[in-house]
Scaffold this motif. Sequence first.
Motif, PDB file in Angstrom:
ATOM      1  N   LYS A   1      -0.460 -19.552  14.757  1.00  0.00           N
ATOM      2  CA  LYS A   1      -1.888 -19.321  14.998  1.00  0.00           C
ATOM      3  C   LYS A   1      -2.091 -18.081  15.863  1.00  0.00           C
ATOM      4  O   LYS A   1      -3.077 -17.371  15.726  1.00  0.00           O
TER       5      LYS A   1
ATOM      6  N   ALA B   1      -2.590 -19.336   8.961  1.00  0.00           N
ATOM      7  CA  ALA B   1      -3.349 -19.472  10.202  1.00  0.00           C
ATOM      8  C   ALA B   1      -4.679 -20.179   9.923  1.00  0.00           C
ATOM      9  O   ALA B   1      -5.125 -20.995  10.689  1.00  0.00           O
ATOM     10  N   HIS B   2      -5.278 -19.899   8.749  1.00  0.00           N
ATOM     11  CA  HIS B   2      -6.583 -20.504   8.462  1.00  0.00           C
ATOM     12  C   HIS B   2      -6.556 -22.004   8.734  1.00  0.00           C
ATOM     13  O   HIS B   2      -7.299 -22.539   9.498  1.00  0.00           O
ATOM     14  N   THR B   3      -5.580 -22.705   8.079  1.00  0.00           N
ATOM     15  CA  THR B   3      -5.564 -24.171   8.198  1.00  0.00           C
ATOM     16  C   THR B   3      -5.539 -24.566   9.672  1.00  0.00           C
ATOM     17  O   THR B   3      -6.332 -25.371  10.109  1.00  0.00           O
ATOM     18  N   THR B   4      -4.634 -23.957  10.427  1.00  0.00           N
ATOM     19  CA  THR B   4      -4.576 -24.290  11.855  1.00  0.00           C
ATOM     20  C   THR B   4      -5.970 -24.079  12.439  1.00  0.00           C
ATOM     21  O   THR B   4      -6.453 -24.874  13.223  1.00  0.00           O
ATOM     22  N   HIS B   5      -6.646 -23.049  11.982  1.00  0.00           N
ATOM     23  CA  HIS B   5      -8.018 -22.836  12.444  1.00  0.00           C
ATOM     24  C   HIS B   5      -8.829 -24.105  12.189  1.00  0.00           C
ATOM     25  O   HIS B   5      -9.324 -24.724  13.086  1.00  0.00           O
ATOM     26  N   THR B   6      -8.885 -24.524  10.927  1.00  0.00           N
ATOM     27  CA  THR B   6      -9.697 -25.704  10.608  1.00  0.00           C
ATOM     28  C   THR B   6      -9.260 -26.853  11.506  1.00  0.00           C
ATOM     29  O   THR B   6     -10.056 -27.425  12.219  1.00  0.00           O
ATOM     30  N   HIS B   7      -7.955 -27.121  11.533  1.00  0.00           N
ATOM     31  CA  HIS B   7      -7.485 -28.166  12.445  1.00  0.00           C
ATOM     32  C   HIS B   7      -8.196 -28.003  13.778  1.00  0.00           C
ATOM     33  O   HIS B   7      -8.955 -28.815  14.220  1.00  0.00           O
TER      34      HIS B   7
END
Lengths: 452, 452, 452
Positions: free
Chosen positions: B166, B1-7
């Motif tokens: 996410k 989920a983190h990466t989707t956050h950054t995205h």
Amino acid sequence: AHTTHTHASTRHQELLCIFGTGDLGRSLGQRLLQTGYRVVYGSRRPHSCGLLPQGAQVRSHAAAAEPASLVFICIHREHYDFLETLAPHFKGKVLVDVSNNLKKNLYPEANAEYLQRLIPGAHVVKGFNTLSAWALQNGPSDANRQVYLCGNSAEAKEAVAEVATKLGFTVLDKGSLSSARELEDFPLQLFPEWRLPLRLAFGLTVFFFFYLLIRTVVSAYVEQGKDISFRIMASLANKVFPIVSLIMLSLCYLPGVIAAFLQLYRGTKYKRFPDWLDRWMLCRKQLGLLALGFASLHVLYTLIIPIRYYVRYRLNHTIPFDTTMAWRTDSYYAMGILGFGLYLLLGITSLPSVSNALSWREFSFIQSKLGYLTLFICTFHTYLYGWDKFLWVSGYTWYTPPGYMLSLVLPSAVMLLKLLLVLPCVDRSLTRIRQGWERSDPEDDSKNSLLT
Amino acid sequence: AHTTHTHASTRHQELLCIFGTGDLGRSLGQRLLQTGYRVVYGSRRPHSCGLLPQGAQVRSHAAAAEPASLVFICIHREHYDFLETLAPHFKGKVLVDVSNNLKKNLYPEANAEYLQRLIPGAHVVKGFNTLSAWALQNGPSDANRQVYLCGNSAEAKEAVAEVATKLGFTVLDKGSLSSARELEDFPLQLFPEWRLPLRLAFGLTVFFFFYLLIRTVVSAYVEQGKDISFRIMASLANKVFPIVSLIMLSLCYLPGVIAAFLQLYRGTKYKRFPDWLDRWMLCRKQLGLLALGFASLHVLYTLIIPIRYYVRYRLNHTIPFDTTMAWRTDSYYAMGILGFGLYLLLGITSLPSVSNALSWREFSFIQSKLGYLTLFICTFHTYLYGWDKFLWVSGYTWYTPPGYMLSLVLPSAVMLLKLLLVLPCVDRSLTRIRQGWERSDPEDDSKNSLLT
Amino acid sequence: AHTTHTHASTRHQELLCIFGTGDLGRSLGQRLLQTGYRVVYGSRRPHSCGLLPQGAQVRSHAAAAEPASLVFICIHREHYDFLETLAPHFKGKVLVDVSNNLKKNLYPEANAEYLQRLIPGAHVVKGFNTLSAWALQNGPSDANRQVYLCGNSAEAKEAVAEVATKLGFTVLDKGSLSSARELEDFPLQLFPEWRLPLRLAFGLTVFFFFYLLIRTVVSAYVEQGKDISFRIMASLANKVFPIVSLIMLSLCYLPGVIAAFLQLYRGTKYKRFPDWLDRWMLCRKQLGLLALGFASLHVLYTLIIPIRYYVRYRLNHTIPFDTTMAWRTDSYYAMGILGFGLYLLLGITSLPSVSNALSWREFSFIQSKLGYLTLFICTFHTYLYGWDKFLWVSGYTWYTPPGYMLSLVLPSAVMLLKLLLVLPCVDRSLTRIRQGWERSDPEDDSKNSLLT
């Protein structure tokens, strides 16, 4: 998981290899396929190895390992030797050792370490072995959510962690391959935290059974030659169970009280508790649940009383009616019922899913406040049972006190100590200690508390 | 989920579109907003469409779809036709069909397939429909954790999977859009795995009810002209329930025994079991829980006996006291109580959250070892009830054996078979088979076992 | 999580700093270490600050904060002031405020806002405070899965979200730092949703207790000078509990019926319900569970009747046997048992883990269909208790109707209203309304329904 998804699609569905077509291998493969991986099984008889999840290929071991960079070893350790012959094919690949043993300490070294020794060229990672085939097939569920990994190569662990994460599991890195033994012992545990409480319950039950057997059945036989052995099945059991239940319940609140006094005495919370106290604290839940179990049996035994042949036989109504007696017995039963109700409430709130749904404050409110209320009501219930029997000399057959008296010692003590702890003055300093204050150097109290 | 956050942050909060402002649409939107997405609703009346989660915009359908690359269709299938008019706006976009039907097989094709046919230019993905509005609003919970997706475009599925991940859900790819029907039927299921056990329980109950009705009430009326019909409500029920309970309990251990013998006979575990046995094995838990239900009713009925008008009326104490009788009845009750206690334990450990908290070994220990113990104690309880009645001719009214005798046939058989299975010699070869050994070609036993 | 894993490995294990070595700080640190982070504690006495998770370093606050870009503040708010002195070290760093207060509204502003005011140069993020130390140490579990974050810097929140995700938690963004107060109040809540039902239950219990006290004990004393006060403990309680239980049960189905009629009357489902109705609907589960609790007490009290001294004393068998009487009492008990059985079923299915395992349709089937069946059977049970007593003038002591009559009013009303709602004509239009149809403008019904 999303990113791994994209990876998957970009690198056109990564291919993973599985050795072993047993339940574990099959379940793992099925789940991997569902999640979008391609799977190839390594088998000795690619054309006749039972039913495999559809969509998976089957090849000879060598041919299967070739294209894959990651191989799951779902084989019993007994048959690892043949893997040595495949060593060249495994050069630089990641081998995930999923195996478990049937007993602890069956072998000098952990399966994964053994595998690494056989195939030095590969990166062995121990993991997934704590999951049941069921969890592998149906995806993570409450307690089957975490995958423990250990291995010597960080990159290898990353690769396995990626797969685990994509399958929906949470990854916990347990360090180097030397922890493999620990991981392999985990699924072999059988209620480790229940052992102590169960032994205790068993011991208490046996002791009080014989204690009461002698006081009632034996003494009756010896002194009046009466055979009332039949009471063993119901009357006696219904004496033993409540006694054990009450003692276990108080045993589950005693350590908390002891710990508090220890902290008061030491004047700090930063000193470690003695091991026996730690272990005791950790099995309070189990103590309480066993106590609930005994209490439930006591309730059932009590409720069948009027159905019992013996009791029906003895019923007689020649005595005059006595209001005090009515008050006493009725409140005795009422206390019992309310106590049991609270008992049940404590049991229900200790169900994983219920306790998880409670905020920390709510949980502690129930387990501590309501817990002590339960202890109090149950003890009061027992006192009502005793009433004035304490004074009757006749009660002390062969100079032994009745069982329920013995059962009252511990709970009364616990509640007395608890009372001391809730005295304003004591409570105040205890709270301060638990907020990090230390008696050692009172002058800079405030700074101290930073440590909390 | 983190990466989707950054995205999310990098591409300044992705915008998603939702058609339909019903419960589902609202809940989904609210959750998306909480997770950091921007949300725009498509509505026929942008200015008067009830309460929407704050932070969301509302526009006309066309205007709403325009800026978004992903559109959730939370509309009843009946109204899809109007979407056709918007086809141009959907060109190359991802449409997530969240719809469900009120009944199965209401339409020739699945909603998602219908939608795809209406708008060939869009990439339709079926998903999220298995979640309740509640789960969408409050995020994943135990069983509402998995999101099933199916669709023809891998990229489209990736995009939806990213959103699902996410939101905290785990994604399961069910393949092409042709699986949409399956996904749409899922939320319409009503206890599929309970159907067989319930039918069985109902059948047994009806049979034994009439069987005993004839033996007791009818025969009493015909032969002595006595009207004891009132017994139907309590006495009869309390005969039927324990009988059904005991039979159901043994039925839940019978398939396991059969399977074992089948494996022994075939000498391998790689042959598939017959379907009827598979289905039977899959509903063992339900059989057991129903058995527990009937047992609980039996307990309650038994406990009210002494309160019953009829029983109080008949109480008489003219018979002399008989110790054997006391022993027999008391142990009869004791066995019943202990059996019920174990019964409850089995029931509690089959609660999802509890069984999840157990290691695989612990779970099987309780369900199999303790399960057989329960079966044994309950059967013993019934034998004690019978005692020597087997010999009384008078018991066989109209040449029919009493109900409890019939109920003893199955459990006794199951335990006999189980006894055979635990004989060292049998047990040994069974274990070997379950570890993958096959009788077929004994010479290379070791290699064989690789398949496990 | 995988990607964060790779990050971790690429940037050689990110270093995080924790201020405060209390339970929270220790648990958090341990978990971070397990997940692959490096951890340094900031302490006033680096060399003597109790036991810390092995693998963590300890330094002075300044030295600890230096190398880390993210600092967890696990300190009581009382001691924040000293942080001001460290302000320069915090320049541009992310401070995660994990603190909680002992009471609500203890301070004018939220801890996190206070912290931000003290150190304007840092990016303060509020988070992790809703988790128990236990959850932090052992990783996410059912209800401890979500981490709420709020803060003014999106980047800072991203950074914290990354850590949270890697620890296995799901992140929920609650917006700017102004929501900190809300997050800090969360863990202080004590059964907010139970308050109303508990008050209600208490009120009803008290009212019926005194009502029946006057009718029975007092009147008996005044009119015949008989002291039957002992009945308070059992007889009276066993009258009050079932009454309250039945009323609570019907109160948990009443709001649903009211809502339905409201929708029928308004002809739409898009108008908001009045607040009182919303609040009522939200605590139906709690109402039902309390009703179950009272029912269980009623069952236990009923089962001890025959053991009671008073009852045993009064037993007499001089009356002739009456079949009708037998029928009536037996069916009365049977209904009670079945009703209680269903009651338990409803209770069990409302356990989080069980209800999560049910599909939406299954859950509503049990809670609504079986729920009404329970209500019906329990009401019927009460009517059987009343039988023809309605006609006896003698029953109306001091012109007051017996308690059970009062308890029958509400359930009867609810079931009557429900009956109206299931009439085909009414049901049809209600269904249409719930599918989004609105009476307002019937002409374009179809378009309307798009909104659903």
